[in-house]
Enzyme design. Structure first.
Site, short mmCIF file in Angstrom:
data_model
loop_
_atom_site.label_atom_id
_atom_site.label_comp_id
_atom_site.label_asym_id
_atom_site.label_seq_id
_atom_site.Cartn_x
_atom_site.Cartn_y
_atom_site.Cartn_z
N LYS A 119 -8.21 -1.33 6.12
CA LYS A 119 -8.53 -1.76 4.75
C LYS A 119 -7.64 -2.92 4.33
CE LYS A 119 -8.40 2.63 3.24
NZ LYS A 119 -8.86 3.82 3.91
N HIS A 151 0.84 -1.19 0.00
CA HIS A 151 0.00 0.00 0.00
C HIS A 151 0.88 1.24 0.00
CE1 HIS A 151 -3.59 2.38 0.83
NE2 HIS A 151 -2.81 3.11 1.60
N SER A 191 -6.96 3.78 9.69
CA SER A 191 -7.74 3.83 8.46
C SER A 191 -7.08 2.95 7.38
CB SER A 191 -7.84 5.29 8.00
OG SER A 191 -8.29 5.40 6.69
N ARG A 243 -13.84 13.11 9.11
CA ARG A 243 -12.54 13.72 9.41
C ARG A 243 -12.19 14.78 8.37
NH1 ARG A 243 -9.01 8.79 8.91
NH2 ARG A 243 -7.32 10.29 9.04
N ASP A 286 -14.78 2.97 8.24
CA ASP A 286 -13.67 3.86 7.89
C ASP A 286 -14.13 4.90 6.87
OD1 ASP A 286 -10.89 4.81 7.46
OD2 ASP A 286 -11.19 3.90 5.50
#
Ligand code: URA
Length: 444
Positions: free
Chosen positions: A187, A82, A183, A168, A161
């Protein structure tokens, strides 16, 4: 339990238990707890932080809030990767076939681009016929058969999320390390990864502008991985200029093909090989990073990485002929050069401005619903350290929108992104540090 008491506890620096966090997240997801109470809690977290245990519990609660992908029927250690978001970040397109060609299964869920950052799913869709919607069965079957599948993230992965991120975004609480870390990791965990390699971007174009903050974010995510039994490694890499030379969907696919042939830009290749080497070690295919890097360079040299990319494109409905002839991929009607106004060395390139400019040309979305032009984007002809004369082309703008006022606005955006100085700047740093459960290894 009362929400107001939990807000107060966090406001005063207390540590919430797993049950208390479950009460907040489940209550918010179901609509029982209103936005104004969760925003007060998020602001309390912003100022008071969270312990490692609290952050891990919040992550697990969010991961459990929707679908959880079961990858157990895929043989081998599934290592996901990621990136915390960048401009010209073509890494997944290169890394996924490269690592799969080395024998580590890659089962990757990716997203679309938003704002100035791109998304792998849009990039893949610039290959005509390529299907990004797969069922879970097709996804697993393809990884078992070809070692690699990339699909669009299902709408119901981590809905908590999604809702919290939206809140947010409008309450000035995005930039909280435990909230970003939970967050991202929620995922990855819900997507079924056994182990995770993170590319944490640092610099002007990244969420985290300073190296210290980037290391703290990486440490928080590595700690979550430890707490939940998914070994996690983070590489801190530079977003002080866009990575590689292409920004935009089809342009990035073309660059990925060159890189898979061993003919891509050095920074993109080096980062992909480093991230890939960590994936090989976590996946049990190599014992140490040096050996893994040698394996990956050899795989590129022998053409196996490109072959795997073609196999993957064909498996998802695209024609491999586009990979053999990248000029057949979507191409923009207009190419406008942006020329340097002064001579000197390129000292900095603000990635965010380049990403915004590419979005204006049609390569990105301003809102989730907007459509994009797969051919649009920019090619960077000069990067940090290059010497330019006045009139040299810094960037090529590729677009199907030929309006003079738009092109002029993007030209100004590009010129504002480039800093040109008389003095030669220091060699740009590509990677700053690697964070593992053993600690922080500084690379510079
Ligand atoms: N990316 C995410 O997925 N979440 C954040 O909070 C920030 C970046």
């Amino acid at each position: 339990m009362r929400t107001v008491d939990l807000i107060q506890k966090k406001r005063d620096g207390g540590e919430l238990s797993r049950e208390e966090l479950a009460f907040l997240i489940q209550g918010y997801s179901s609509g029982r707890i209103p936005d104004y109470q969760l925003s007060a809690w998020a602001m309390a977290v912003y100022f008071q932080g969270m312990t490692a245990r609290e952050t891990a519990d919040l992550t697990l609660e969010m991961a459990a809030s929707g679908d959880q992908v079961d990858l157990r029927s895929i043989q081998g250690v599934k290592v996901d990767k990621h990136s915390t978001g960048g401009v010209g970040d073509t890494t997944t397109l290169v890394l996924a076939p490269l690592v799969a060609a080395a024998g580590v299964p890659v089962a990757k869920m990716s997203g679309r681009g938003l704002g100035h950052t791109g998304g792998t799913i849009d990039k893949l869709e610039s290959i005509p016929g390529f299907k990004v919607e797969l069922t879970e069965e097709q996804f697993v079957e393809q990884v078992n058969r070809h070692g690699l599948a990339v699909m669009s993230q299902s709408g119901n992965v981590t809905p908590a999320d999604k809702k919290l991120y939206g809140l947010r975004d409008v309450t000035a609480t995005v930039n909280s390390i435990p909230l970003i870390a939970s967050s991202i990791m929620s995922k990855k965990i819900a997507s079924g990864a056994d182990a995770i390699v993170l590319d944490v971007k640092t610099g002007s174009g990244a969420f985290m502008k300073t190296l210290d903050d980037s290391i703290r974010l990486a440490e928080a995510m590595v700690a979550i991985g430890e707490e939940v039994g998914r070994e996690t490694v983070a590489v801190i890499s530079s977003m002080d200029q866009p990575l590689g030379v292409a920004v935009g969907n089809a342009l990035e696919v073309k660059l990925a093909i060159e890189t898979l042939k061993g003919e891509g830009p050095a920074d993109l290749e080096e980062l992909c090989v480093t991230l890939g080497a960590h994936m090989l070690v976590l996946g049990g295919r190599a014992l140490e990073i040096g050996e893994a890097k040698d394996m990956l360079y050899e795989i590129i040299r022998k053409g196996y990485a490109l072959k795997k990319f073609k196999e993957f494109v064909a498996a998802q409905g695209g024609s491999p002929s586009f990979i053999d002839q990248p000029s057949q991929l979507p191409t923009a009607k207009h190419v406008f050069p942006v020329e340097a106004r002064t001579a000197g060395y390129v000292a900095a390139i603000e990635a965010e401005r380049i990403g915004l400019g590419a979005m204006m040309l049609g390569a990105g979305r301003e809102t989730k619903e907007a459509s994009i032009d797969l051919a649009a984007g920019m090619l960077l002809k000069r990067k940090i350290g290059d010497l330019v004369e006045a009139g040299d082309v810094l960037v090529e703008l590729h677009t199907n929108r030929g309006e003079a006022s738009l092109v002029e606005a993007v030209r100004q955006q590009v010129l504002a992104a480039y800093t040109i100085t008389e003095a030669k700047p220091a060699e740009p740093t590509l990677m700053y540090a690697v964070v593992t459960k053993a600690g922080v290894e500084r690379l510079v």
